[in-house]
Design a protein around this motif. Structure first.
Motif, PDB file in Angstrom:
ATOM      1  N   ASP A  41      21.683  59.095  49.824  1.00 45.19           N
ATOM      2  CA  ASP A  41      21.715  58.177  50.961  1.00 45.19           C
ATOM      3  C   ASP A  41      23.166  57.774  51.193  1.00 45.19           C
ATOM      4  O   ASP A  41      23.814  57.229  50.292  1.00 45.19           O
ATOM      5  CB  ASP A  41      20.870  56.946  50.650  1.00 45.19           C
ATOM      6  CG  ASP A  41      20.784  55.983  51.816  1.00 45.19           C
ATOM      7  OD1 ASP A  41      21.841  55.622  52.373  1.00 45.19           O
ATOM      8  OD2 ASP A  41      19.664  55.582  52.164  1.00 45.19           O
ATOM      9  N   SER A  44      23.589  53.560  50.751  1.00 46.43           N
ATOM     10  CA  SER A  44      23.432  52.990  49.405  1.00 46.43           C
ATOM     11  C   SER A  44      24.088  53.843  48.331  1.00 46.43           C
ATOM     12  O   SER A  44      24.353  53.375  47.233  1.00 46.43           O
ATOM     13  CB  SER A  44      21.941  52.847  49.076  1.00 46.43           C
ATOM     14  OG  SER A  44      21.331  54.133  48.944  1.00 46.43           O
ATOM     15  N   ARG A  45      24.355  55.117  48.643  1.00 47.21           N
ATOM     16  CA  ARG A  45      24.913  56.123  47.715  1.00 47.21           C
ATOM     17  C   ARG A  45      23.972  56.426  46.551  1.00 47.21           C
ATOM     18  O   ARG A  45      24.394  56.950  45.525  1.00 47.21           O
ATOM     19  CB  ARG A  45      26.276  55.708  47.158  1.00 47.21           C
ATOM     20  CG  ARG A  45      27.437  56.014  48.075  1.00 47.21           C
ATOM     21  CD  ARG A  45      27.575  55.009  49.185  1.00 47.21           C
ATOM     22  NE  ARG A  45      28.906  55.073  49.799  1.00 47.21           N
ATOM     23  CZ  ARG A  45      29.364  54.166  50.666  1.00 47.21           C
ATOM     24  NH1 ARG A  45      28.594  53.142  51.007  1.00 47.21           N
ATOM     25  NH2 ARG A  45      30.571  54.290  51.170  1.00 47.21           N
ATOM     26  N   THR A  46      22.707  56.130  46.692  1.00 41.64           N
ATOM     27  CA  THR A  46      21.731  56.452  45.666  1.00 41.64           C
ATOM     28  C   THR A  46      20.988  57.729  46.051  1.00 41.64           C
ATOM     29  O   THR A  46      21.000  58.163  47.200  1.00 41.64           O
ATOM     30  CB  THR A  46      20.720  55.315  45.494  1.00 41.64           C
ATOM     31  OG1 THR A  46      20.104  55.036  46.757  1.00 41.64           O
ATOM     32  CG2 THR A  46      21.409  54.062  44.970  1.00 41.64           C
ATOM     33  N   ARG A  48      17.877  60.236  46.875  1.00 46.65           N
ATOM     34  CA  ARG A  48      16.638  60.112  47.638  1.00 46.65           C
ATOM     35  C   ARG A  48      15.721  61.304  47.334  1.00 46.65           C
ATOM     36  O   ARG A  48      16.175  62.457  47.353  1.00 46.65           O
ATOM     37  CB  ARG A  48      16.939  60.049  49.129  1.00 46.65           C
ATOM     38  CG  ARG A  48      17.567  58.736  49.586  1.00 46.65           C
ATOM     39  CD  ARG A  48      16.521  57.703  49.945  1.00 46.65           C
ATOM     40  NE  ARG A  48      15.785  58.136  51.134  1.00 46.65           N
ATOM     41  CZ  ARG A  48      16.203  57.922  52.388  1.00 46.65           C
ATOM     42  NH1 ARG A  48      17.353  57.302  52.622  1.00 46.65           N
ATOM     43  NH2 ARG A  48      15.462  58.340  53.401  1.00 46.65           N
ATOM     44  N   GLU A  50      13.738  63.606  48.582  1.00 42.11           N
ATOM     45  CA  GLU A  50      13.243  64.306  49.761  1.00 42.11           C
ATOM     46  C   GLU A  50      13.584  65.798  49.722  1.00 42.11           C
ATOM     47  O   GLU A  50      13.708  66.444  50.757  1.00 42.11           O
ATOM     48  CB  GLU A  50      13.786  63.653  51.029  1.00 42.11           C
ATOM     49  CG  GLU A  50      13.370  62.184  51.153  1.00 42.11           C
ATOM     50  CD  GLU A  50      13.724  61.566  52.492  1.00 42.11           C
ATOM     51  OE1 GLU A  50      13.679  62.283  53.516  1.00 42.11           O
ATOM     52  OE2 GLU A  50      14.050  60.361  52.514  1.00 42.11           O
ATOM     53  N   TYR A  73      14.878  65.010  43.918  1.00 43.93           N
ATOM     54  CA  TYR A  73      16.241  64.593  44.263  1.00 43.93           C
ATOM     55  C   TYR A  73      17.129  65.784  44.614  1.00 43.93           C
ATOM     56  O   TYR A  73      18.276  65.587  45.013  1.00 43.93           O
ATOM     57  CB  TYR A  73      16.893  63.880  43.078  1.00 43.93           C
ATOM     58  CG  TYR A  73      16.333  62.520  42.749  1.00 43.93           C
ATOM     59  CD1 TYR A  73      15.977  61.613  43.743  1.00 43.93           C
ATOM     60  CD2 TYR A  73      16.182  62.133  41.411  1.00 43.93           C
ATOM     61  CE1 TYR A  73      15.480  60.355  43.408  1.00 43.93           C
ATOM     62  CE2 TYR A  73      15.690  60.873  41.077  1.00 43.93           C
ATOM     63  CZ  TYR A  73      15.338  59.995  42.078  1.00 43.93           C
ATOM     64  OH  TYR A  73      14.854  58.756  41.750  1.00 43.93           O
ATOM     65  N   ARG A 106      17.466  63.906  58.186  1.00 49.16           N
ATOM     66  CA  ARG A 106      16.697  62.861  57.516  1.00 49.16           C
ATOM     67  C   ARG A 106      17.583  61.696  57.092  1.00 49.16           C
ATOM     68  O   ARG A 106      17.178  60.861  56.267  1.00 49.16           O
ATOM     69  CB  ARG A 106      15.960  63.435  56.312  1.00 49.16           C
ATOM     70  CG  ARG A 106      15.090  64.654  56.656  1.00 49.16           C
ATOM     71  CD  ARG A 106      14.252  65.096  55.485  1.00 49.16           C
ATOM     72  NE  ARG A 106      13.242  64.107  55.140  1.00 49.16           N
ATOM     73  CZ  ARG A 106      12.056  63.995  55.732  1.00 49.16           C
ATOM     74  NH1 ARG A 106      11.738  64.810  56.726  1.00 49.16           N
ATOM     75  NH2 ARG A 106      11.194  63.068  55.352  1.00 49.16           N
ATOM     76  N   GLY A 107      18.800  61.655  57.637  1.00 45.45           N
ATOM     77  CA  GLY A 107      19.715  60.570  57.317  1.00 45.45           C
ATOM     78  C   GLY A 107      20.333  60.669  55.949  1.00 45.45           C
ATOM     79  O   GLY A 107      20.823  59.665  55.414  1.00 45.45           O
ATOM     80  N   LEU A 108      20.382  61.884  55.380  1.00 48.06           N
ATOM     81  CA  LEU A 108      20.893  62.081  54.024  1.00 48.06           C
ATOM     82  C   LEU A 108      22.119  62.983  54.026  1.00 48.06           C
ATOM     83  O   LEU A 108      22.483  63.572  55.035  1.00 48.06           O
ATOM     84  CB  LEU A 108      19.802  62.697  53.135  1.00 48.06           C
ATOM     85  CG  LEU A 108      18.476  61.953  53.062  1.00 48.06           C
ATOM     86  CD1 LEU A 108      17.482  62.720  52.209  1.00 48.06           C
ATOM     87  CD2 LEU A 108      18.680  60.549  52.520  1.00 48.06           C
ATOM     88  N   ARG A 109      22.732  63.107  52.848  1.00 46.16           N
ATOM     89  CA  ARG A 109      23.849  64.019  52.641  1.00 46.16           C
ATOM     90  C   ARG A 109      23.578  64.837  51.375  1.00 46.16           C
ATOM     91  O   ARG A 109      22.846  64.395  50.487  1.00 46.16           O
ATOM     92  CB  ARG A 109      25.178  63.252  52.471  1.00 46.16           C
ATOM     93  CG  ARG A 109      25.527  62.330  53.620  1.00 46.16           C
ATOM     94  CD  ARG A 109      25.848  63.098  54.905  1.00 46.16           C
ATOM     95  NE  ARG A 109      26.256  62.194  55.966  1.00 46.16           N
ATOM     96  CZ  ARG A 109      25.430  61.665  56.873  1.00 46.16           C
ATOM     97  NH1 ARG A 109      24.131  61.947  56.822  1.00 46.16           N
ATOM     98  NH2 ARG A 109      25.893  60.850  57.799  1.00 46.16           N
TER      99      ARG A 109
END
Length: 410
Positions: A41, A44-46, A48, A50, A73, A106-109
């Motif tokens: 994410d 938050s840099r945590t 996710r 998905e 993850y 999905r809003g992730l990296r």
């Protein structure tokens, strides 16, 4: 501690005892690469969970070159086999970019680090499937540490006997590859003091680390059958040795490396691994026996490489002496120079090794990002940026920053 003065890869002439030409090995053995990535994410840099969704989305563009991993993850990217490393690194960038786009939807990296930088991550969310459920039932809390990410390099070796003998010949150099590829200094929000904490986490598995010396293919097969029969591994895919004959491809698979920070780091590793295999094949076909350091020494060398990376000392399994880690890499590259010249990779390896001596390993660059503001968020941001970099963006931990010095933690 700052690094020693930068050195150049030695001249083309090989050290005594190295073959000066390759008569029995093809000019370029095939190379296939598998890379594992964390899903992060960006706020938050945590991590996710998905992975299956991102892999499904990326498959629309990349097809079979993407897949899932044990934990949700993670996602995996794969290349086709290549004999030209320029083509391999181009495909690495394509696969990384495709995964990054699918994650961004999905809003992730995606982040190419050997270990999670922030936490907590345990207990891990497992990817659905009977094999992963069986793994959790058998190995229990060991699976909680498997959000670690690796880079696996496959080199085309079709003959099963030669694949076993190549494994024997590569054993003395596995720790050097660990140091070269170290990129996991952080775990769940703390600096572990190691350059490759992933190596330590994986070393807890019952079949992991440097492999045994195998006297013959029958020796290998008998041992594998016993490990499966005694439920020490689920199947041949659970042989987590640092090098192994692939259980489903006509290749030798080198699994010792952390996931590489940049595509350039990956292609350096791939070029070195291919040269190691080519050198081993030449020795095998010339009837030269493999060195046979004991398992205790190989394990000690692996631990030292995981701790120090390129920034400290390496244990040479042959001489049983401590030497500067960078000097051990250069000794390996001298031994491989005929094979690198044979495959056309010598200039590539020279330039990438010079870059690594200046920038440091992936672990060194992660720590340099942290030192800027003592922020793990900066480390995560740096890793995200470097994962899909064109090469220029990875030159420092931040645009315009001073170069990352190779130093020990502390």
């Amino acid at each position: 501690m700052t690094s020693q003065p930068q050195q150049q890869l030695p001249p083309d002439d090989a050290p005594a005892g190295c073959p000066s030409s390759f008569r029995e090995v093809p000019a370029a053995l095939s190379v296939g690469i598998e890379e594992e990535f964390l899903l992060v994410d960006p706020v938050s840099r945590t991590l996710r969970p998905e992975g299956p969704q991102v892999a499904d989305s990326a498959a629309d563009e990349l097809g079979h070159r993407v897949g899932t991993e044990l934990t949700r993850y993670q996602v995996e990217g794969r290349t086709e086999p290549h004999t030209c490393l320029n083509e391999a690194v181009a495909e690495l960038r394509t696969v990384r970019a495709g995964l990054a786009r699918a994650a961004a939807e999905r809003g992730l990296r995606i982040a190419s680090s050997g270990s999670p930088i922030t936490g907590p991550v345990a207990p891990v969310p497992l990817t659905p499937g009977p094999r992963y459920a069986e793994s959790m039932s058998l190995f229990r809390a060991l699976d909680d540490e498997q959000s670690a990410c690796a880079c696996h390099v496959h080199i085309g070796v079709a003959d099963p006997r030669e694949a076993i003998e190549v494994s024997n010949h590569l054993r003395p150099w596995l720790a050097t590859l660990t140091a070269l590829a170290a990129n996991s200094p952080y775990w769940e929000g703390r600096d572990t003091g190691y350059a490759s904490w992933r190596t330590i986490a994986w070393g807890r598995w019952p079949v992991a680390g440097p492999p045994p010396y195998f006297d013959s293919p029958a020796h290998f097969e008998d041992l594998v059958d016993e490990l499966i029969l005694t439920r020490t591994v689920l199947d041949r895919g659970g042989l987590y040795w640092d090098v192994r004959p692939s259980h489903h491809l006509p290749t030798v698979e080198v699994r010792v490396a952390d996931a590489a920070l940049t595509p350039e780091d990956t292609v350096l590793l791939a070029a070195v691994v291919r040269a190691l295999v080519a050198t081993a094949l030449e020795a095998i076909r010339a009837g030269e026996p493999a060195p046979r350091p004991g398992p205790e020494i190989l394990r000690a060398a692996s631990w030292r490489a995981a701790r120090d990376g390129l920034a400290g000392q390496a244990l040479d399994p042959i001489t049983r002496r401590l030497v500067p880690a960078a000097a051990q890499v250069e000794r390996m590259l001298r031994a491989l120079s005929p094979a690198l010249r044979h495959s056309g990779d010598l200039d590539l390896v020279r330039s990438q090794w010079r870059r690594l001596r200046t920038q440091g390993s992936g672990a060194d660059r992660q720590r340099a990002a942290y030192r800027h503001r003592s922020s793990l968020h900066d480390v995560v941001d740096h890793v995200i940026g470097a994962t899909c970099s064109s090469g220029r963006a990875a030159d420092g931990f931040r645009a315009g920053s001073a170069r990352a010095e190779i130093r020990r933690p502390g």
